[in-house]
Design an enzyme around this catalytic site. Structure first.
Site, mmCIF file in Angstrom:
data_model
loop_
_atom_site.group_PDB
_atom_site.id
_atom_site.type_symbol
_atom_site.label_atom_id
_atom_site.label_comp_id
_atom_site.label_asym_id
_atom_site.label_seq_id
_atom_site.Cartn_x
_atom_site.Cartn_y
_atom_site.Cartn_z
ATOM 1 N N LYS A 175 0.846 -1.206 0.000
ATOM 2 C CA LYS A 175 0.000 0.000 0.000
ATOM 3 C C LYS A 175 0.879 1.253 0.000
ATOM 4 O O LYS A 175 1.955 1.255 0.570
ATOM 5 C CB LYS A 175 -0.874 0.013 1.258
ATOM 6 N N THR A 209 -6.884 9.525 9.216
ATOM 7 C CA THR A 209 -6.583 8.283 8.505
ATOM 8 C C THR A 209 -6.348 7.119 9.476
ATOM 9 O O THR A 209 -5.729 6.128 9.120
ATOM 10 C CB THR A 209 -5.326 8.453 7.614
ATOM 11 N N GLY A 211 -6.797 3.845 11.018
ATOM 12 C CA GLY A 211 -7.512 2.617 10.652
ATOM 13 C C GLY A 211 -7.666 2.377 9.162
ATOM 14 O O GLY A 211 -8.392 1.472 8.759
ATOM 15 N N THR A 212 -6.962 3.153 8.321
ATOM 16 C CA THR A 212 -7.105 2.940 6.860
ATOM 17 C C THR A 212 -6.666 1.544 6.451
ATOM 18 O O THR A 212 -7.313 0.890 5.640
ATOM 19 C CB THR A 212 -6.278 3.965 6.037
ATOM 20 N N GLY A 213 -5.531 1.097 7.027
ATOM 21 C CA GLY A 213 -4.990 -0.213 6.629
ATOM 22 C C GLY A 213 -5.921 -1.351 7.024
ATOM 23 O O GLY A 213 -6.154 -2.285 6.243
ATOM 24 N N CYS A 214 -6.463 -1.274 8.242
ATOM 25 C CA CYS A 214 -7.387 -2.322 8.726
ATOM 26 C C CYS A 214 -8.614 -2.364 7.830
ATOM 27 O O CYS A 214 -9.058 -3.432 7.385
ATOM 28 C CB CYS A 214 -7.828 -2.029 10.164
HETATM 29 N N1 ATP Z 1 -4.278 10.409 2.016
HETATM 30 C C1 ATP Z 1 -4.800 9.386 1.333
HETATM 31 N N2 ATP Z 1 -5.584 9.614 0.243
HETATM 32 C C2 ATP Z 1 -6.113 8.586 -0.468
HETATM 33 N N3 ATP Z 1 -5.880 7.305 -0.170
HETATM 34 C C3 ATP Z 1 -5.090 7.010 0.887
HETATM 35 C C4 ATP Z 1 -4.514 8.030 1.705
HETATM 36 N N4 ATP Z 1 -3.793 7.438 2.700
HETATM 37 C C5 ATP Z 1 -3.918 6.115 2.526
HETATM 38 N N5 ATP Z 1 -4.678 5.845 1.435
HETATM 39 C C6 ATP Z 1 -5.054 4.512 0.937
HETATM 40 O O1 ATP Z 1 -5.547 3.795 2.060
HETATM 41 C C7 ATP Z 1 -5.155 2.416 1.969
HETATM 42 C C8 ATP Z 1 -4.344 2.047 3.212
HETATM 43 O O2 ATP Z 1 -3.031 2.511 3.011
HETATM 44 P P1 ATP Z 1 -1.956 2.868 4.106
HETATM 45 O O3 ATP Z 1 -0.632 2.826 3.431
HETATM 46 O O4 ATP Z 1 -2.354 4.134 4.789
HETATM 47 O O5 ATP Z 1 -2.140 1.672 5.099
HETATM 48 P P2 ATP Z 1 -1.632 1.511 6.574
HETATM 49 O O6 ATP Z 1 -0.468 2.389 6.823
HETATM 50 O O7 ATP Z 1 -1.493 0.065 6.836
HETATM 51 O O8 ATP Z 1 -2.817 2.042 7.394
HETATM 52 P P3 ATP Z 1 -2.784 2.208 8.957
HETATM 53 O O9 ATP Z 1 -2.143 3.528 9.136
HETATM 54 O O10 ATP Z 1 -4.212 2.162 9.327
HETATM 55 O O11 ATP Z 1 -1.965 1.102 9.543
HETATM 56 C C9 ATP Z 1 -4.387 2.299 0.644
HETATM 57 O O12 ATP Z 1 -5.278 1.941 -0.381
HETATM 58 C C10 ATP Z 1 -3.869 3.713 0.432
HETATM 59 O O13 ATP Z 1 -3.577 3.968 -0.915
HETATM 60 C C1 MP5 Z 2 -5.813 -2.727 17.504
HETATM 61 C C2 MP5 Z 2 -5.159 -2.007 16.379
HETATM 62 N N1 MP5 Z 2 -4.917 -2.639 15.217
HETATM 63 C C3 MP5 Z 2 -4.326 -1.974 14.194
HETATM 64 C C4 MP5 Z 2 -3.975 -0.649 14.287
HETATM 65 C C5 MP5 Z 2 -3.296 0.072 13.152
HETATM 66 O O1 MP5 Z 2 -4.010 1.186 12.722
HETATM 67 P P1 MP5 Z 2 -3.346 2.660 12.626
HETATM 68 O O2 MP5 Z 2 -1.977 2.518 12.033
HETATM 69 O O3 MP5 Z 2 -4.278 3.419 11.741
HETATM 70 O O4 MP5 Z 2 -3.276 3.216 14.016
HETATM 71 C C6 MP5 Z 2 -4.249 -0.024 15.515
HETATM 72 N N2 MP5 Z 2 -3.926 1.252 15.723
HETATM 73 N N3 MP5 Z 2 -4.833 -0.715 16.531
#
Ligand code: ATP
Ligand code: MP5
Length: 307
Positions: A175, A209, A211-214
């Protein structure tokens, strides 16, 4: 048709934006029956992580056994697993119950910097969990930790995807949310061992943002549970997350959660536009289609040569 069922094996986020809570909200929004096995309880809000309390492996094993003895998930995802011991136990349960369509989100560090996976557990994840994965969804720092190399451009991202694929997972999705070099786009790279496919959307400027990855991995899991191909599940995830980031809820004083309702709102808006007006003239049809694409982030999908 039977109702699709999905399982999340992850940590609880008391603030409701990430972890188990984000996953179950996403499953529900997409019409998938959600189940959970909680690996750790975190005390967390939009300002950061105030506490991490892992569950005993016995408690996690028992949750998974209760599900396996009665309710077969059509797909599952893993999130925060915290320790090597938990990872080994989760992998053993997936194997024991022969669960398929496994999405591994290799959660390591929360946005605020708190560690959600012990450093020494990374090798265990690579050795015992990734070989069971249909798809693994690292962000850029996680892909660097898994591959042992720096990612600075498209070529190095492809190289890292190849290394991670060699651990035995079927697909790798790196990602691009953390790609600081690209200020205009959020570009995600999917690799199946042969072909690279890029999914690109406009980058949205926001601090909400959490929780975007989850959420992204939970959409892929929902799609797989519903029988979508991996490519279609990723496309759905990209649209869902774009809408969820574009319409923040403005909750809390820090990095707020994404909006799990937004994709559904946009679907209803699309239906109103398609059904409304009654004007069939070509110009208006084209304009409406353009507007509808914009609603879902104008995702551009492109097959990329090996750099
Ligand atoms: N500012 C943004 N605008 C549009 N899309 C985004 C943005 N930030 C993240 N994304 C999208 O959101 C999804 C998750 O990506 P990201 O790389 O943020 O995951 P992550 O770091 O695992 O998330 P988390 O921070 O929740 O652990 C991907 O499809 C990414 O392209
Ligand atoms: C319980 C749990 N699982 C996953 C994430 C990652 O999400 P983020 O990087 O957006 O804080 C989190 N913060 N908490």
């Amino acid at each position: 048709m039977p109702i699709p069922k999905a399982l999340t094996i992850a940590g609880s986020d008391s603030g409701g934006g990430a972890g188990i809570q984000a996953d179950l909200k996403t499953f529900q929004e997409l019409g998938v029956y959600g189940m959970s096995a909680i690996t750790a309880v975190t005390a967390q809000n939009t300002l950061g992580v105030q506490g991490v309390y892992p569950m005993s492996t016995e408690a996690i094993e028992r949750q998974l056994a209760s599900i396996g003895e009665d309710l077969t998930p059509d797909a599952l995802k893993t999130g925060m697993l915290f320790s090597g011991e938990i990872i080994r136990m989760v992998a053993a349960s997936i194997t024991k119950f022969a669960w398929e369509r496994v999405v591994v989100d290799p959660v390591m560090i929360a946005k605020g910097g708190a560690s959600l996976l012990q450093q020494e557990a990374i090798d265990t994840m690579v050795g015992v969990l990734l070989p069971l994965a249909t798809v693994v969804t690292p962000n850029i720092p996680e892909a660097e930790a898994l591959s042992g190399m720096r990612i600075t451009d498209t070529a190095s991202r492809q190289q890292a995807a190849k290394r991670i694929h060699q651990y035995g997972c079927k697909h790798v999705m790196i990602k691009g949310g953390h790609d600081e070099a690209d200020i205009d786009h959020a570009k995600d790279l999917l690799y199946d061992g042969e072909t690279f496919i890029e999914f690109t959307s406009r980058r949205l400027v926001t601090r909400h943002t959490h929780g975007t990855g989850c959420t992204f991995a939970a959409v892929i899991t929902s799609g797989l549970a519903q029988g979508l191909s991996i490519g279609d599940a990723v496309q759905l995830a990209k649209r869902f997350i774009h809408a969820a980031i574009a319409e923040p809820l403005h909750i809390g004083g820090g990095h707020g959660p994404t909006n799990h309702w937004a994709y559904g709102h946009r679907l209803r808006e699309r239906d109103e536009r398609l059904n409304g007006g009654g004007d069939r003239e070509q110009e208006y049809v084209v304009r409406r289609e353009f507007e509808i694409d914009t609603l879902f982030g104008n995702i551009h999908v492109q097959t990329r040569g090996d750099l």
